[in-house]
Motif scaffolding. Structure first.
Motif, short mmCIF file in Angstrom:
data_model
loop_
_atom_site.label_atom_id
_atom_site.label_comp_id
_atom_site.label_asym_id
_atom_site.label_seq_id
_atom_site.Cartn_x
_atom_site.Cartn_y
_atom_site.Cartn_z
N GLN A 229 36.26 48.30 46.91
CA GLN A 229 35.01 48.61 48.06
C GLN A 229 34.78 48.09 48.85
O GLN A 229 34.28 47.74 49.62
N ASN A 230 34.34 46.53 48.02
CA ASN A 230 34.44 45.28 48.18
C ASN A 230 34.37 44.44 47.81
O ASN A 230 33.75 44.04 47.50
N VAL A 231 35.32 43.75 48.07
CA VAL A 231 36.53 42.67 47.48
C VAL A 231 35.68 41.20 47.47
O VAL A 231 36.13 40.71 46.76
N ASP A 232 35.07 41.14 48.50
CA ASP A 232 34.38 39.37 48.46
C ASP A 232 32.69 39.66 47.23
O ASP A 232 32.72 38.76 46.95
N SER A 233 32.54 39.87 47.33
CA SER A 233 31.96 40.63 45.95
C SER A 233 32.46 40.24 44.64
O SER A 233 31.73 40.36 43.72
N TYR A 234 33.42 40.44 44.45
CA TYR A 234 34.21 40.37 43.46
C TYR A 234 33.76 39.15 42.52
O TYR A 234 33.45 37.98 43.45
N LYS A 235 33.24 39.21 41.23
CA LYS A 235 32.41 38.20 40.45
C LYS A 235 32.72 38.57 39.04
O LYS A 235 32.80 39.40 38.62
N TRP A 236 33.55 38.18 38.45
CA TRP A 236 33.83 37.85 36.96
C TRP A 236 32.89 36.55 36.27
O TRP A 236 33.91 35.95 36.68
N LYS A 237 32.47 36.76 35.05
CA LYS A 237 32.50 35.72 34.33
C LYS A 237 32.99 36.54 32.29
O LYS A 237 32.51 37.82 31.72
N GLY A 238 33.30 35.55 32.08
CA GLY A 238 34.05 35.55 31.22
C GLY A 238 34.34 34.78 29.48
O GLY A 238 33.42 33.23 30.20
N THR A 239 35.68 34.70 28.98
CA THR A 239 36.09 33.22 28.68
C THR A 239 37.80 33.36 28.85
O THR A 239 38.25 35.00 29.38
N ASP A 240 38.01 31.77 28.67
CA ASP A 240 39.73 31.90 28.70
C ASP A 240 39.82 30.10 27.32
O ASP A 240 39.16 29.69 27.36
N THR A 241 40.77 31.75 27.48
CA THR A 241 41.69 30.72 25.86
C THR A 241 42.03 29.27 26.19
O THR A 241 42.96 29.60 27.50
N ASN A 247 37.71 28.60 23.41
CA ASN A 247 37.16 29.19 24.44
C ASN A 247 36.33 28.45 25.25
O ASN A 247 34.95 27.77 24.95
N LEU A 248 36.95 28.68 26.97
CA LEU A 248 36.22 28.25 27.44
C LEU A 248 35.35 28.95 28.34
O LEU A 248 36.05 30.17 28.93
N ALA A 249 34.04 28.99 28.58
CA ALA A 249 33.68 30.08 29.71
C ALA A 249 34.02 30.20 31.48
O ALA A 249 33.78 28.50 31.76
N ILE A 250 34.12 30.68 31.47
CA ILE A 250 34.98 31.10 32.61
C ILE A 250 33.82 32.38 34.32
O ILE A 250 33.62 32.81 33.50
N GLU A 251 33.91 31.40 35.24
CA GLU A 251 33.25 32.12 36.45
C GLU A 251 34.75 32.66 37.37
O GLU A 251 35.40 31.55 37.73
N VAL A 252 34.92 33.90 38.17
CA VAL A 252 35.97 33.67 38.62
C VAL A 252 35.59 34.77 39.89
O VAL A 252 35.06 35.97 40.12
#
Ligand code: 5AD
Ligand code: SF4
Length: 479
Positions: A229-241, A247-252
């Protein structure tokens, strides 16, 4: 959101209420699902999730509701006429149910959430009502119906993104597909029911988005549209192996997601919708400019050209802010196409404010616009706080003026391609004639050209544009 209901009529109208089918794999239980969808692309993407869940249960899809065991209608609440259409369709299913009392009829999507148990009470033919966040419950709800009860689940979720479900592609052309990257909306535009019917905004795990995109590409798909509905506010916080298993904390954010999807292959084209003027960043624009395979096309709904009306709409930007974003697009991506959603006759809109909408259309020069006259939706902020005071005939006249301007501008924009050669992705035969092929260029303009030996769906070809209408470019393939 790009709304297919009243819009891009020439190309997408056929999808509204069309039977959605897919070839069934392997083991079936002999039961048949008929599903049709109304409204936005997100609803179509959701129907694919629903079909996946039922295919897993052994169902197969059918294009004929008269031979179905279960009929689902995935509904839209965005405007009153969308709901009316669904009600008419439901009465047709009702006639079928009287002949075949075992037929299960289900209402899914936004109307299910909005009208909840009313459906079960008022429209006796409806057996099951399921909101957009409860599709995983469908098998269980169908079991309840079979044991003689009515079943309902319209609970909205703060977490559900169906991330782990790899959707089947309904009525697919094998070339283009949608991927939902987020659900819900937190914007609370005062005219809009979506925050109420689809709930809070949540972003989907980028790993699952990338896996789905890669899988589509491996299967031969060449274009994906990232939906939210509003792709520009896409925000994901989690980890990347990492490679060393740490595991590295990432924000996308959205720009980073776009880039990751674009890097799958230069042969995979990326589109996205919808952008919000308050949130679209220069970082997103530079990412589009950097990658040839991210299409130069932005759907950036303005809704109104008047700052006072925008404030009443709770859009949280001004006319000047919007113009600044358009200037940034034109500076960073000079040949970018821009489209819009525009509402005529919002509460208290004056004639001068309507003129401001027409003048911002002149300023931007939209390639395309989806235009609507304001229709009050129960429960929205506008319905509660503002009077729907613009007479119907005034709304109609303002809408007609907006439409007339857009038709002129669309024609002008398409004429810019005449005499040039554009690269298009062939989608298949044209709707009007199987002697013609069609596909879109980078800017999302539909191109139609005579079928040419050696050219097939899924290929990129260069087409010389010979002429155009206000909706379509017409040309011939060149080497
Ligand atoms: N009346 C008219 N148009 C509306 N839209 C959303 N809600 C309404 C409404 N109540 C339009 C907006 C939105 C598009 C998907 O539908 O322009 O961007
Ligand atoms: Fe509705 Fe506004 Fe959210 Fe779009 S951004 S879905 S118009 S509330």
């Amino acid at each position: 959101m790009i709304d297919l209901e009243l819009t891009d009529k020439k190309h997408d109208e056929a999808r509204q209420g069309e039977a959605l089918v897919v070839d069934a794999p392997l083991v079936r239980n002999g039961r048949k699902l008929y599903i049709e969808s109304y409204g936005c692309q997100m609803n179509f993407a959701d129907s694919e999730i629903v079909a996946s869940i039922l295919l897993d249960q052994g169902f197969e899809t059918t294009g004929d509701y008269k031979e179905a065991d279960v009929v689902f209608i995935n509904t839209c609440s965005i405007r009153e006429n969308a709901e009316q259409r669904v009600r008419n369709r439901l009465s047709q299913f009702g006639a079928e149910k009287r002949k075949n009392p075992k037929l299960i009829v289900g209402v899914l999507g936004c109307m299910a959430e909005r009208l909840k148990s009313k459906f079960l009470e008022e429209e006796k033919l409806v057996d099951v009502v399921v909101g957009p966040d409860a599709y995983r419950e469908l098998p269980q709800l169908l079991n309840e119906v079979e044991s003689g009860q009515k079943a309902i689940n319209v609970l909205l979720s703060r977490e559900e993104t169906y991330a782990d479900i790899n959707p089947v592609r309904l009525n697919g052309n094998g070339i283009t597909a949608f991927i939902s990257i987020m659900r819900g909306c937190d914007n609370m535009c005062s005219f809009c029911v979506v925050p109420f019917t689809r709930g809070r905004e949540r972003s989907r795990d980028p790993h699952s988005i990338l896996a789905e995109a890669q899988d589509l590409f491996n299967k031969g798909y060449k274009e994906i549209t990232l939906l939210g509905q509003n792709v520009d506010s896409y925000k994901w916080k989690g980890t990347d192996t990492q490679e060393n298993n740490e595991n590295l904390a990432i924000e996308v954010n959205f720009a980073q997601l776009l880039e990751k999807v674009a890097l799958i292959s230069p042969e995979l084209r990326i589109r996205f919708s919808t952008s919000h003027p308050k949130d679209i960043t220069d970082e997103v624009l530079y990412t589009i400019a950097k990658y040839d395979n991210i299409c130069n096309y932005i759907h950036l709904p303005v809704q109104s050209g008047s700052t006072r009306v925008l404030e009443l709409m709770n859009r949280t930007y001004t006319r000047e802010w919007y113009i600044n974003r358009v200037d940034a697009i034109k500076r960073i991506i000079p040949d970018c196409a821009i489209s819009s959603d525009i509402i005529a006759g919002f509460c208290t809109e004056t004639e001068e404010e309507h003129q401001e909408t027409l003048s911002i259309m002149d300023y931007v020069g939209y390639d395309f616009a989806f235009t609507f006259s304001y229709s009050e939706r129960p429960g929205t902020l506008a319905a509660r706080k503002l009077e729907d005071d613009i007479p119907e005939e005034v709304k109609k006249r303002r809408l007609a003026e907006i439409l007339a301007k857009q038709q002129e501008t669309s024609l002008f924009r398409l004429q810019q391609f005449v005499g040039k050669t554009v690269r298009i992705l062939v989608e298949g035969t044209s709707k009007k004639s199987d002697k013609d092929f069609c596909g879109r260029n980078d800017q999302n303009a539909m191109v139609v050209f005579p079928a040419t030996e050696g050219v097939k769906a899924g290929q990129y070809v260069n087409v010389h544009i010979d002429r155009c209408t206000s909706a379509t470019l017409l040309g011939t393939v060149v080497n």
